[in-house]
Design a protein around this motif. Structure first.
Motif, PDB file in Angstrom:
ATOM      1  N   LYS A  80      50.156  32.820 -30.999  1.00 46.25           N
ATOM      2  CA  LYS A  80      48.809  32.978 -31.162  1.00 46.25           C
ATOM      3  C   LYS A  80      48.275  34.393 -30.749  1.00 46.25           C
ATOM      4  O   LYS A  80      47.059  34.651 -31.146  1.00 46.25           O
ATOM      5  CB  LYS A  80      48.160  32.044 -30.244  1.00 46.25           C
ATOM      6  CG  LYS A  80      48.737  30.532 -30.412  1.00 46.25           C
ATOM      7  CD  LYS A  80      48.031  29.404 -29.515  1.00 46.25           C
ATOM      8  CE  LYS A  80      48.582  27.994 -29.949  1.00 46.25           C
ATOM      9  NZ  LYS A  80      48.039  27.184 -28.596  1.00 46.25           N
ATOM     10  N   ASN A  81      48.864  35.160 -30.186  1.00 43.11           N
ATOM     11  CA  ASN A  81      48.749  36.550 -29.869  1.00 43.11           C
ATOM     12  C   ASN A  81      48.989  37.468 -31.085  1.00 43.11           C
ATOM     13  O   ASN A  81      50.253  37.908 -31.679  1.00 43.11           O
ATOM     14  CB  ASN A  81      49.172  37.112 -28.780  1.00 43.11           C
ATOM     15  CG  ASN A  81      48.770  38.280 -28.103  1.00 43.11           C
ATOM     16  OD1 ASN A  81      48.508  39.341 -28.926  1.00 43.11           O
ATOM     17  ND2 ASN A  81      48.518  38.486 -26.996  1.00 43.11           N
ATOM     18  N   LYS A  82      47.864  37.824 -31.748  1.00 44.36           N
ATOM     19  CA  LYS A  82      48.198  38.950 -33.218  1.00 44.36           C
ATOM     20  C   LYS A  82      48.877  40.021 -32.920  1.00 44.36           C
ATOM     21  O   LYS A  82      49.853  40.561 -33.652  1.00 44.36           O
ATOM     22  CB  LYS A  82      46.933  39.037 -33.708  1.00 44.36           C
ATOM     23  CG  LYS A  82      46.317  37.832 -34.174  1.00 44.36           C
ATOM     24  CD  LYS A  82      47.047  37.110 -35.234  1.00 44.36           C
ATOM     25  CE  LYS A  82      46.168  35.895 -35.905  1.00 44.36           C
ATOM     26  NZ  LYS A  82      46.128  34.763 -34.679  1.00 44.36           N
ATOM     27  N   LYS A  83      48.702  40.756 -31.745  1.00 38.71           N
ATOM     28  CA  LYS A  83      49.307  42.004 -31.486  1.00 38.71           C
ATOM     29  C   LYS A  83      50.869  41.563 -31.148  1.00 38.71           C
ATOM     30  O   LYS A  83      51.851  42.182 -31.607  1.00 38.71           O
ATOM     31  CB  LYS A  83      48.905  42.633 -29.989  1.00 38.71           C
ATOM     32  CG  LYS A  83      47.618  43.211 -30.349  1.00 38.71           C
ATOM     33  CD  LYS A  83      47.031  43.765 -29.008  1.00 38.71           C
ATOM     34  CE  LYS A  83      45.608  44.362 -29.144  1.00 38.71           C
ATOM     35  NZ  LYS A  83      45.190  44.881 -27.755  1.00 38.71           N
ATOM     36  N   ILE A  84      51.257  40.373 -30.556  1.00 46.35           N
ATOM     37  CA  ILE A  84      52.811  40.081 -30.083  1.00 46.35           C
ATOM     38  C   ILE A  84      53.164  39.800 -31.507  1.00 46.35           C
ATOM     39  O   ILE A  84      54.597  40.133 -31.927  1.00 46.35           O
ATOM     40  CB  ILE A  84      52.852  38.830 -29.309  1.00 46.35           C
ATOM     41  CG1 ILE A  84      52.075  39.190 -27.966  1.00 46.35           C
ATOM     42  CG2 ILE A  84      54.191  38.298 -29.135  1.00 46.35           C
ATOM     43  CD1 ILE A  84      52.837  40.212 -27.100  1.00 46.35           C
ATOM     44  N   SER A  85      52.556  39.016 -32.518  1.00 44.43           N
ATOM     45  CA  SER A  85      52.988  38.616 -33.789  1.00 44.43           C
ATOM     46  C   SER A  85      53.526  39.860 -34.635  1.00 44.43           C
ATOM     47  O   SER A  85      54.535  39.947 -35.308  1.00 44.43           O
ATOM     48  CB  SER A  85      51.987  37.970 -34.579  1.00 44.43           C
ATOM     49  OG  SER A  85      51.577  36.767 -34.159  1.00 44.43           O
ATOM     50  N   ILE A  86      52.746  41.091 -34.365  1.00 46.41           N
ATOM     51  CA  ILE A  86      53.030  42.202 -35.102  1.00 46.41           C
ATOM     52  C   ILE A  86      54.235  42.849 -34.561  1.00 46.41           C
ATOM     53  O   ILE A  86      55.163  43.190 -35.716  1.00 46.41           O
ATOM     54  CB  ILE A  86      51.920  43.135 -35.177  1.00 46.41           C
ATOM     55  CG1 ILE A  86      50.697  42.758 -35.781  1.00 46.41           C
ATOM     56  CG2 ILE A  86      52.093  44.603 -35.687  1.00 46.41           C
ATOM     57  CD1 ILE A  86      49.187  43.636 -35.640  1.00 46.41           C
ATOM     58  N   ILE A  87      54.500  42.822 -33.376  1.00 43.38           N
ATOM     59  CA  ILE A  87      55.719  43.275 -32.634  1.00 43.38           C
ATOM     60  C   ILE A  87      56.929  42.691 -33.294  1.00 43.38           C
ATOM     61  O   ILE A  87      57.936  43.118 -33.782  1.00 43.38           O
ATOM     62  CB  ILE A  87      55.605  43.479 -31.489  1.00 43.38           C
ATOM     63  CG1 ILE A  87      54.449  44.560 -30.723  1.00 43.38           C
ATOM     64  CG2 ILE A  87      56.790  43.846 -30.691  1.00 43.38           C
ATOM     65  CD1 ILE A  87      53.882  44.431 -29.333  1.00 43.38           C
TER      66      ILE A  87
END
Length: 711
Positions: free
Chosen positions: A189-196
């Motif tokens: 749900k965290n887009k920054k985590i998704s990108i990583i």
């Protein structure tokens, strides 16, 4: 529940009893996997099989000379006199990761010892990444089941025992890890985590393929999964950039590896790139369509894309504008594809799996996987069932069915069937256990007894393949001698015949000597013997292997001429059998059919393209008189047939008859003082073994440069 009881609080983190349970089961799974994979060490501390010796030598080259030198390395000990471009034809990621982990964790350990342990460590660590992957799909309980199943899976363990410094342990670890990061990334749900996570996944995929070509398998279910996402996910604004991000990182990272680049920009890349393009366009079409028609329009576009891809495959079959993968990869995609290349057929691990083997490998997991498929398909209809997202159900079914399908091509690919069945079984058992234990029925003694009896029944079912049959269950079959100690023969013994012979070559032949042999032994000779070889286990140049087969099948005079053309100084043959408990006129008697060149000679003839009936009797194994008297290989075997025996009836015969096997006595045709085309300069210790002992005979002949043919 007691499992939610907090044991310790550190800041915002609460250590609960369930965390200890997870840690305990993962530790148990790791330990079981490590111990089962390490059983072969009882026979001796050696690398196992053939390829690990080359991988060890390549890793040693990095450790001694650095990464830059490795990428410039043309190995003059392989495929003499042509050499081999290592970075273009090898598992680069395996060599680099092994070298880096050795620099970091080696701690003064000898690199040879480190590479013996390497596959056990990464193979056992895979229980953790399979837990993480299945946990993302179906929750912690399913993940724990998968870790336990993975730790005892025979097809997976057989491709990652101690000393198995080949591609599979690391490649499978990285492939599962990449899949975990991808699924975790698109679920975060965290887009920054998704990108990583998506970037890590995109980097790990090419690493996995570089470490092991079989990791291309993970691309296929991912590509098919992409096709389903526009219909299963409503967050189109997220996946329209998340999936292209992943695919772009895969492509960019692939540029760093020569072998992987060929795959990505060939037919293999289509499986990933076209679904990504489809996803973007399909979302755009659905966005422009009405609510009623958007699914229909998306499916119509999917049909058009699939037809277009089929059209490309058909056109490419005749024009080859896209590079094709090797036959073994095509055969994995299309198991019904057959080959007319006897070299491919001659490799034992390329044999097609039969029903009996598949059932033995997977047995009870097949039942639980079928249960898993059924429960997944009706998950949303089950009252009180754990909720699984539709896209995760879709991915589970896709990877499950593709793994089973692909594994039907080669026996070595059974580990993909195992991986698929582990995922489906874990999800099925998790759903079933939770359905039973979360039952809202009134709790009483009878109900509790049923629940725990059910759980005990599952445990007993899972223990059966681990315990029975006593001498050939999942645990005992994982214990086999390292190949270097028995030559890959049928005998479960540990001898020094091959290591002693390689030491002899290293210490008694000129450093620039060139050694001919069947390709099976090339890596042993170049690594342990430290001499150049004509061909080796990479099987890169078919016509050279065929030339060697024709040399063995030729007359001694013609074979000698071919050895001269190859610039060979020595030639090695391997004979395996057993000395009988009785002698004949004080001469030792032997049966020769133990898995050495005497057993492989039929493949030599196939590959050489000679008429088999001239060389072999009707059983396809026993050599004819022509073979023994008129071929270089027959003359190199230091044995002669003195008669034939039927083991069932104890009948003897002077000539071959169906059902009879040949009995041999020693007969060195080319002794060390021979004037013939060859001179026997070394015979391994078991050539003079005691009665009843296996023969693991390695024979080194020197090519007589002064031989004068009578022709």
């Amino acid at each position: 529940m007691i499992s939610n009881k907090t044991l310790l609080s550190v800041g915002k983190f609460d250590l609960k009893l369930q965390h200890l349970l997870v840690i305990g089961i993962l530790s148990l799974s790791f330990s079981i996997s490590f111990l089962v994979r390490s059983q072969a060490a009882d026979y001796g501390w050696e690398l196992n099989e053939f390829d690990p010796f080359f991988n060890y030598r390549a890793t040693q080259y990095i450790v001694d000379n650095g990464i830059t030198a490795y990428f410039d390395w043309n190995d003059d000990h392989s495929w003499y006199p042509h050499g081999r471009d290592i970075s273009q034809t090898s598992q680069v990621a395996l060599h680099m990761i092994a070298a880096y982990t050795y620099w970091i964790f080696g701690g003064g350990m000898d690199l040879y010892d480190f590479t013996i342990l390497f596959p056990v460590i990464f193979g056992s660590l895979s229980v953790i990444v399979i837990f993480a992957l299945v946990r993302v799909i179906g929750g912690t309980t399913a993940g724990l089941f998968s870790a336990l199943f993975f730790s005892v899976s025979l097809p997976i363990i057989l491709r990652g025992t101690i000393g198995w410094f080949k591609s599979e342990p690391l490649g499978l670890f990285l492939g599962i890890l990449a899949t975990y990061f991808f699924l975790s990334g698109i679920n975060s749900k965290n887009k920054k985590i998704s990108i990583i996570k998506l970037i890590i996944a995109g980097i790990t995929v090419p690493l996995a393929i570089s470490a092991w070509g079989g990791s291309q398998f993970f691309i296929i279910p991912l590509g098919v999964f992409f096709l389903t996402l526009p219909f299963l996910r409503s967050d189109h604004k997220f996946i329209i950039w998340a999936i292209p991000l992943f695919t772009s990182v895969v492509i960019i990272t692939s540029l760093a590896f020569e072998r992987v680049t060929t795959f990505i920009f060939g037919l293999g890349g289509i499986v990933l790139i076209f679904p990504t393009i489809f996803l973007i366009v399909c979302i755009f079409i659905q966005h422009k369509s009405s609510e009623i028609k958007k699914t229909r329009n998306g499916l119509l576009f999917l049909a058009i894309i699939l037809i277009f891809i089929m059209f490309i495959f058909i056109i490419n079959s005749s024009t080859h504008f896209l590079p094709l993968p090797s036959f073994r990869y095509l055969n994995a995609i299309y198991p019904l594809l057959t080959t007319t290349n006897p070299l491919t057929d001659s490799v034992s691990e390329h044999a097609t799996t039969n029903i009996q083997q598949s059932f033995f490998f997977h047995s009870i997991l097949m039942i639980f996987a079928a249960l898993g498929i059924w429960l997944l398909l009706r998950n949303n209809q089950i009252k009180n069932s754990i909720y699984l997202k539709n896209d995760m159900i879709s991915f589970s079914l896709i990877i499950g069915l593709f793994g089973i399908y692909i594994s039907s091509a080669f026996i070595r690919l059974e580990l993909f069937a195992s991986l698929s069945l582990i995922i489906l079984s874990s999800l099925g058992l998790s759903l079933l256990v939770k359905e039973i234990f979360n039952s809202t029925e009134r709790k009483n003694f009878k109900n509790s007894l049923f629940k725990y009896s059910f759980l005990l029944g599952i445990i007993i079912l899972l223990l059966i393949p681990l315990s029975f049959p006593t001498n050939s269950n999942w645990i005992t079959l994982a214990k086999t001698p390292p190949t270097i100690l028995n030559g890959g023969s049928i005998y479960h013994v540990s001898t020094n015949d091959w290591t002693e012979s390689m030491d002899w070559i290293k210490n008694n032949t000129p450093k620039d000597a060139v050694i001919a042999s069947w390709w099976d032994y090339g890596y042993w000779i170049s690594t342990l013997g430290e001499r150049a070889t004509i061909n080796d286990n990479s099987t890169l140049v078919d016509h050279i292997i065929k030339n060697v087969a024709q040399m063995f099948s030729s007359s001694p005079e013609d074979g000698w001429k071919m050895l001269q053309d190859m610039q060979a100084d020595y030639i090695v043959v391997f004979v395996s059998g057993e000395r009988l408990n009785i002698d004949y006129n004080e001469q030792p008697l032997y049966i020769l059919q133990g898995g050495g060149d005497e057993s492989k000679k039929s493949w030599f003839m196939h590959i050489a393209g000679v008429p088999l009936a001239q060389y072999l009797e009707s059983d396809g194994i026993t050599g004819t008189n022509y073979f023994w008297n008129n071929t270089l290989l027959g003359k190199m075997f230091p044995f002669t047939v003195i008669g034939y025996l039927n083991l069932q009836t104890n009948q003897e015969s002077e000539t071959y008859q169906p059902g009879f096997i040949p009995i041999y006595v020693k007969d060195i045709k080319y002794p060390s003082d021979s004037n013939g085309p060859l001179k026997l300069v070394h015979a391994s210790p078991s050539f003079n073994g005691e009665k009843g002992q296996p023969l693991i005979g390695v024979f080194v002949y020197q090519v007589n440069k002064d031989f004068v043919s009578l022709k």
